[in-house]
Structure formats: C-alpha cells, structure tokens
Design a protein around this motif. Sequence first.
Motif, PDB file in Angstrom:
ATOM      1  N   ARG A 122     -22.428  -3.251   7.723  1.00 33.32           N
ATOM      2  CA  ARG A 122     -21.676  -4.331   7.774  1.00 33.32           C
ATOM      3  C   ARG A 122     -21.157  -4.538   9.234  1.00 33.32           C
ATOM      4  O   ARG A 122     -20.107  -5.173   9.529  1.00 33.32           O
ATOM      5  N   GLY A 123     -22.039  -3.833  10.110  1.00 36.62           N
ATOM      6  CA  GLY A 123     -21.633  -4.236  11.459  1.00 36.62           C
ATOM      7  C   GLY A 123     -20.603  -3.182  12.009  1.00 36.62           C
ATOM      8  O   GLY A 123     -19.947  -3.303  13.142  1.00 36.62           O
ATOM      9  N   HIS A 124     -19.928  -2.200  11.218  1.00 40.17           N
ATOM     10  CA  HIS A 124     -19.089  -1.244  11.518  1.00 40.17           C
ATOM     11  C   HIS A 124     -19.284  -0.510  12.717  1.00 40.17           C
ATOM     12  O   HIS A 124     -20.342   0.307  12.481  1.00 40.17           O
ATOM     13  N   ILE A 125     -18.412  -0.450  13.793  1.00 41.28           N
ATOM     14  CA  ILE A 125     -18.704   0.588  14.672  1.00 41.28           C
ATOM     15  C   ILE A 125     -17.238   1.139  15.002  1.00 41.28           C
ATOM     16  O   ILE A 125     -16.230   0.517  15.051  1.00 41.28           O
ATOM     17  N   LEU A 126     -17.057   2.519  14.816  1.00 43.16           N
ATOM     18  CA  LEU A 126     -15.650   3.084  15.140  1.00 43.16           C
ATOM     19  C   LEU A 126     -15.830   4.107  16.270  1.00 43.16           C
ATOM     20  O   LEU A 126     -16.824   4.668  16.749  1.00 43.16           O
TER      21      LEU A 126
ATOM     22  N   ALA B 124     -14.191  -0.986  16.527  1.00 43.08           N
ATOM     23  CA  ALA B 124     -14.229  -1.750  17.772  1.00 43.08           C
ATOM     24  C   ALA B 124     -14.577  -3.079  17.360  1.00 43.08           C
ATOM     25  O   ALA B 124     -15.015  -3.490  15.916  1.00 43.08           O
ATOM     26  N   TYR B 125     -14.810  -4.170  18.018  1.00 41.37           N
ATOM     27  CA  TYR B 125     -15.030  -5.522  17.745  1.00 41.37           C
ATOM     28  C   TYR B 125     -16.516  -5.618  17.878  1.00 41.37           C
ATOM     29  O   TYR B 125     -17.323  -5.169  18.854  1.00 41.37           O
ATOM     30  N   VAL B 126     -17.108  -6.325  16.680  1.00 41.95           N
ATOM     31  CA  VAL B 126     -18.699  -6.329  16.664  1.00 41.95           C
ATOM     32  C   VAL B 126     -18.897  -7.728  16.448  1.00 41.95           C
ATOM     33  O   VAL B 126     -18.547  -8.205  15.298  1.00 41.95           O
ATOM     34  N   PRO B 127     -19.911  -8.494  17.068  1.00 36.10           N
ATOM     35  CA  PRO B 127     -20.179  -9.956  16.610  1.00 36.10           C
ATOM     36  C   PRO B 127     -21.281 -10.128  15.527  1.00 36.10           C
ATOM     37  O   PRO B 127     -21.400 -11.302  15.121  1.00 36.10           O
ATOM     38  N   VAL B 128     -21.810  -8.987  14.740  1.00 36.57           N
ATOM     39  CA  VAL B 128     -22.416  -9.205  13.640  1.00 36.57           C
ATOM     40  C   VAL B 128     -22.195  -8.246  12.531  1.00 36.57           C
ATOM     41  O   VAL B 128     -21.135  -7.471  12.666  1.00 36.57           O
ATOM     42  N   SER B 129     -22.562  -8.699  11.355  1.00 35.25           N
ATOM     43  CA  SER B 129     -22.253  -8.076  10.159  1.00 35.25           C
ATOM     44  C   SER B 129     -23.410  -7.324   9.552  1.00 35.25           C
ATOM     45  O   SER B 129     -23.277  -7.073   8.458  1.00 35.25           O
ATOM     46  N   SER B 130     -24.712  -7.382  10.131  1.00 42.33           N
ATOM     47  CA  SER B 130     -25.682  -6.535   9.877  1.00 42.33           C
ATOM     48  C   SER B 130     -25.511  -5.094   9.844  1.00 42.33           C
ATOM     49  O   SER B 130     -24.879  -4.493  10.420  1.00 42.33           O
TER      50      SER B 130
END
Length: 358
Positions: free
Chosen positions: A64-68, A80-86
Amino acid sequence: MTMIKWVLLASLTAALAVPFPRTSSAGEFVDVLDTDAMPSALASHGMLTGITQAGSRLFAVGQRGHILYSDDNGQGWQQAYVPVSSHLVAVHFPTAQQGWAVGHDGVVLHSSDAGQTWTRQLDGRQVGPNLLAYYQEQLADQPDNPDLQARVADAQRMIEEGADKPFLDVWFESERVGYIVGAFNLILRTDDGGIHWTPWLDRTDNPTALNLYAIRPIGDDLFIAGEQGLVLKLDRARGRFVSTPTPYNGSFFGITGKPGIVLVFGLRGNVYRSTDSGGSWIKVDLGLPLSVTASSVTADGRIVLVTQAGHVLVSSDDGASFHLQPNTALAPVAAAHVASGGSLVLAGTRGLRLIPLE
C-alpha cells in the motif's frame, strides 16, 4: 490470480500478498496511482518487502505504498509521505540523500531529502507508451528487423493491458545512472536521475522474456537474476546484459557476495557460487530445502542468507559453506539487511523485526 500478484508471490516464495480494495467509501473506483499512501501507526507491522541503508538511515518498503525509515538501526521507524498506494517491492539509495523505490503498477518513486518525502517519476500508464515510442523510432530506421517488429507489438499490447506492470528491483550506480527490472524481461535505464528512462529489453540475453527478480553489483560487475536459472552480467563495452549459464533451471530470487565472490539464490534452497565473475558456478549445500529470499553482508565480510521461513544462515568462508544460526524465531522473510549496529533487520509478511547476529 493475476500475473502481478503472482510475480510478487514468487519473489516472496509463497508469502501471501493480500490485495486491497480500489473503491472509495461511496463505491467509486479509486486508482492507487492517484491515492496517497495512508499513514498508519501499524505500518512497521504490515507486509514489507525491501530494505536498504543510506548513510546511517535504514529504509523499508512494502504494501500500500508504505515507506518507513529508521535513524536508530531499526529500533524505531517513521513513515514517509508517498503519493501512491501501490505495493512497493524494492528500494535503493546511491547516496544518503537520493533514493528510488519501485513496485507494482509500474511505479518508480524518487526522494531527494533522505527518504522523508517521495515523488512519482514513472508509473505503468507511461511504461507502455515509453516502450512503443522508443521501439517505433528504432523500427523506422530498420523496418525489416523482426525483433523490433515484435518489440513494437509487445509495447502496443502492454498499453492495451493497462497499468499493471510490476518492477521488482532497482539499483543506481550514481545519482544519475540507474536500472529498474521486472516481469517479462522489463528493464529500463536512466542517465539523468530518472527524468527519462530508456528501454533495454533488446539489450538482454533473455529471448523468452523471463522475469527479472534482482539486480545487484558485485565488485566491478553488475548482475541480474531471474527465472529458470537466468543470470545475466552487464558487458559494459557492448552495453548489453549477457548470459552467464548456471547448472540450475529454477528461479533465482537474489544475488549477493563481495569482490571476487558471487552467490545467486532461490527456490528450494538452491544457492550457487562463482569465484570467476560468473564464468562457472558450484552449488552450495545449505542443508535446508527451503527457498532463500534474502541476503546481506556484514561489515567484517560474513555473508548472510535468510530463508522464506526465517532461518538465518551465516558464512565465514566467503560463501563456500553456511551454518544455521540457532534460536531464531521463525516468520516469513522477504528482505534482510545488517544494520550499522551489527543486528540483522528482517522484513516480511509480519513487518519488521530486529535480531542479534551471532
């Protein structure tokens, strides 16, 4: 099961990848490419599939676009802020500030602030047109070339199929030059930090378009590992990834090693070692019939492999043999990294966990 889900499952070797709805509360379709990743206090406990380190900061990417990111060697994580949920699969930073992450739906993300915020550079809606324009231009100069004719047809078909084009790994040699690889021989290169991407599908010895699972440098060489025993090495003079045949015809999920030592690993515990830059390969007996899905190298040169179930194996003789680390709690693992503090950070279907490395 769609090919996208199957590719991710293959890279995790049967760990479940649960899809999420693409509908709004009103029941309308919501494209994950146009939806920011949702902040979650439980993000570090969700499915995460890629880990890397840049400077003293660790990064993990996943569903779901998670970046930690972590600034304390994996003890605590921030989202982190991420502009997609892929779903994201892999991440790499060539410098402490500049990084790239890739995943499903042809997503390529870039960060220039040490991973705190990300922007989209490419997605699956652009990949097909990119390939079509590139190979149509080449075909105009060589109208009778059957390979280019096939490339154009494949690109047109890709456009018709939509945005579902998974990238499975990313590696940059500098802030400007990098590669992304994925399903069905999908490979692109950039020379300007991701502003433009050049298709390299015609520059691989992969005539049956096997999936490309990993791209990694070992010493001065750059390798790709994929399906059916596929291992490719970049011939820099020719600008082409050439085949380095292996004795195994199953999937390789990753590459690890250090200068002079290359290991490829994959299904059912199959690990092969080369001491001549991929010229020849010898099987390494792990004593476990479980697929190997992750690897890392310690600061003192030990090579670490991790199975899909979470077994940790360590080599102190440059990958010639491995011993099983005892008393490791098992859980599905997709990625591993030895942090600066010496502990092993593991990522998988149950999130992130930190274990001491003996």
